[in-house]
Design a protein around this motif. Structure first.
Motif, PDB file in Angstrom:
ATOM      1  N   GLU A  28       0.834  -1.203   0.000  1.00 24.10           N
ATOM      2  CA  GLU A  28       0.000   0.000   0.000  1.00 24.10           C
ATOM      3  C   GLU A  28       0.873   1.258   0.000  1.00 24.10           C
ATOM      4  OE1 GLU A  28      -3.885   0.379   0.830  1.00 24.10           O
ATOM      5  OE2 GLU A  28      -3.404  -1.132  -0.698  1.00 24.10           O
ATOM      6  N   TRP A  29       1.908   1.245   0.840  1.00 22.08           N
ATOM      7  CA  TRP A  29       2.798   2.404   0.933  1.00 22.08           C
ATOM      8  C   TRP A  29       3.505   2.640  -0.394  1.00 22.08           C
ATOM      9  CZ3 TRP A  29       7.777   3.893   0.215  1.00 22.08           C
ATOM     10  CH2 TRP A  29       8.177   5.095   0.832  1.00 22.08           C
ATOM     11  N   GLN A  30       4.014   1.583  -1.009  1.00 19.57           N
ATOM     12  CA  GLN A  30       4.741   1.743  -2.273  1.00 19.57           C
ATOM     13  C   GLN A  30       3.815   2.198  -3.392  1.00 19.57           C
ATOM     14  OE1 GLN A  30       6.529  -2.253  -1.923  1.00 19.57           O
ATOM     15  NE2 GLN A  30       8.521  -1.284  -2.170  1.00 19.57           N
ATOM     16  N   LEU A 198      -8.619  -9.905  12.449  1.00 20.94           N
ATOM     17  CA  LEU A 198      -7.708  -9.878  11.300  1.00 20.94           C
ATOM     18  C   LEU A 198      -8.222  -8.931  10.218  1.00 20.94           C
ATOM     19  CD1 LEU A 198      -5.160 -10.994   9.964  1.00 20.94           C
ATOM     20  CD2 LEU A 198      -6.552 -12.875   9.060  1.00 20.94           C
ATOM     21  N   ALA A 199      -9.517  -8.975   9.956  1.00 22.05           N
ATOM     22  CA  ALA A 199     -10.091  -8.072   8.951  1.00 22.05           C
ATOM     23  C   ALA A 199      -9.914  -6.621   9.365  1.00 22.05           C
ATOM     24  CB  ALA A 199     -11.571  -8.398   8.749  1.00 22.05           C
ATOM     25  N   ALA A 200     -10.090  -6.341  10.655  1.00 21.10           N
ATOM     26  CA  ALA A 200      -9.906  -4.970  11.141  1.00 21.10           C
ATOM     27  C   ALA A 200      -8.457  -4.530  11.001  1.00 21.10           C
ATOM     28  CB  ALA A 200     -10.350  -4.876  12.595  1.00 21.10           C
ATOM     29  N   ALA A 201      -7.527  -5.466  11.193  1.00 20.64           N
ATOM     30  CA  ALA A 201      -6.112  -5.135  11.045  1.00 20.64           C
ATOM     31  C   ALA A 201      -5.797  -4.764   9.600  1.00 20.64           C
ATOM     32  CB  ALA A 201      -5.250  -6.309  11.500  1.00 20.64           C
ATOM     33  N   TYR A 202      -6.299  -5.554   8.657  1.00 22.06           N
ATOM     34  CA  TYR A 202      -6.079  -5.220   7.244  1.00 22.06           C
ATOM     35  C   TYR A 202      -6.681  -3.853   6.913  1.00 22.06           C
ATOM     36  CZ  TYR A 202      -4.069  -9.585   5.490  1.00 22.06           C
ATOM     37  OH  TYR A 202      -3.211 -10.627   5.236  1.00 22.06           O
ATOM     38  N   GLU A 203      -7.865  -3.588   7.419  1.00 22.77           N
ATOM     39  CA  GLU A 203      -8.505  -2.307   7.125  1.00 22.77           C
ATOM     40  C   GLU A 203      -7.697  -1.151   7.711  1.00 22.77           C
ATOM     41  OE1 GLU A 203     -10.975   0.095   5.164  1.00 22.77           O
ATOM     42  OE2 GLU A 203     -10.929  -2.104   5.033  1.00 22.77           O
ATOM     43  N   LEU A 207      -4.244   2.056   2.971  1.00 21.88           N
ATOM     44  CA  LEU A 207      -4.002   3.484   2.799  1.00 21.88           C
ATOM     45  C   LEU A 207      -4.869   4.030   1.688  1.00 21.88           C
ATOM     46  CD1 LEU A 207      -0.088   3.572   3.021  1.00 21.88           C
ATOM     47  CD2 LEU A 207      -1.717   4.158   4.812  1.00 21.88           C
ATOM     48  N   PRO A 208      -5.434   5.214   1.872  1.00 22.91           N
ATOM     49  CA  PRO A 208      -6.187   5.823   0.786  1.00 22.91           C
ATOM     50  C   PRO A 208      -5.265   6.148  -0.379  1.00 22.91           C
ATOM     51  CG  PRO A 208      -5.843   7.394   2.555  1.00 22.91           C
ATOM     52  CD  PRO A 208      -5.364   6.066   3.060  1.00 22.91           C
TER      53      PRO A 208
END
Length: 210
Positions: A28-30, A198-203, A207-208
């Motif tokens: 996401e960052w990249q 786990l789903a909350a962690a991914y969310e 990153l927008p």
């Protein structure tokens, strides 16, 4: 130029929750920083040696001669350069026996030096101004009201030590809890909660678009 330092510490090569989550966040960052710098260190595959007296003395007084092997001084310099050069750090740190892996402690021991230490209320310091995301995986839950509330010696220690070297200006913890629910029969009833965590962690790590 923005630069990401990506650290993993799980001893699991496959099926590691922290590795999967940090990989997701790094991607996401990249995506949001095309052309940005990127460095990766695997503390399980390439562990930082624990401190010796000579190495500790060299960290306290880098201008002196303390008899530490040249490769130790080179390692200290490399670890320091990686952290100083990053604008964002993502740290994948599983919980082992209610605390952090010893490999993470060994890495931190090389960073907690007089040059980096920041007194409370004394400004940013050399490592200040960075964004730090700590991704954890815990076999159980340590939330208020759970049987093991107060047994978490992972996040409190990390908050304290990161703050002591100026890495708490923009510090976020993302926890995936109850990861053992998929393998421990007695915890099978907690699988829905584990999946939700786990789903909350991914969310939280998404990153927008920039």
């Amino acid at each position: 130029m923005p630069s990401l330092l990506h650290i993993d510490a799980s001893i699991r090569r496959t099926g590691s929750v922290t590795r999967e989550l940090t990989d997701f966040h790094a991607a996401e960052w990249q995506r949001n920083h095309p052309g940005g710098g990127y460095a990766y260190r695997d503390l399980a595959a390439d562990p930082v040696p624990h401190l010796t007296h000579a190495v500790r003395e060299a960290l306290l007084d880098p201008s002196g001669e303390h008899g530490e092997p040249p490769q130790e001084r080179a390692l200290n310099e490399a670890l320091t350069a990686e952290v100083r050069g990053a604008t964002t750090l993502v740290l994948g740190i599983p919980m082992y026996n209610y605390a952090i892996p010893s490999t993470v402690k060994a890495w931190l021991d090389r960073l907690v030096t007089p040059a980096h230490m920041v007194a409370p209320g004394a400004g940013a310091g050399l490592l200040g101004g960075k964004s730090v995301v700590v991704v954890t995986a815990r076999g159980g839950s340590y939330a208020p009201g759970t049987p093991r509330e107060g047994w978490d010696h992972q996040e409190p220690y990390l908050r304290a030590v990161l703050a002591s070297i100026g890495l708490a200006d923009d510090l976020t913890f993302v926890h995936a809890e109850l990861t053992l629910a998929t393998v421990v029969p007695q915890m099978a009833g907690l699988k829905p909660q584990a999946e939700k965590s786990l789903a909350a962690a991914y969310e939280a790590l998404r990153l927008p678009a920039a």
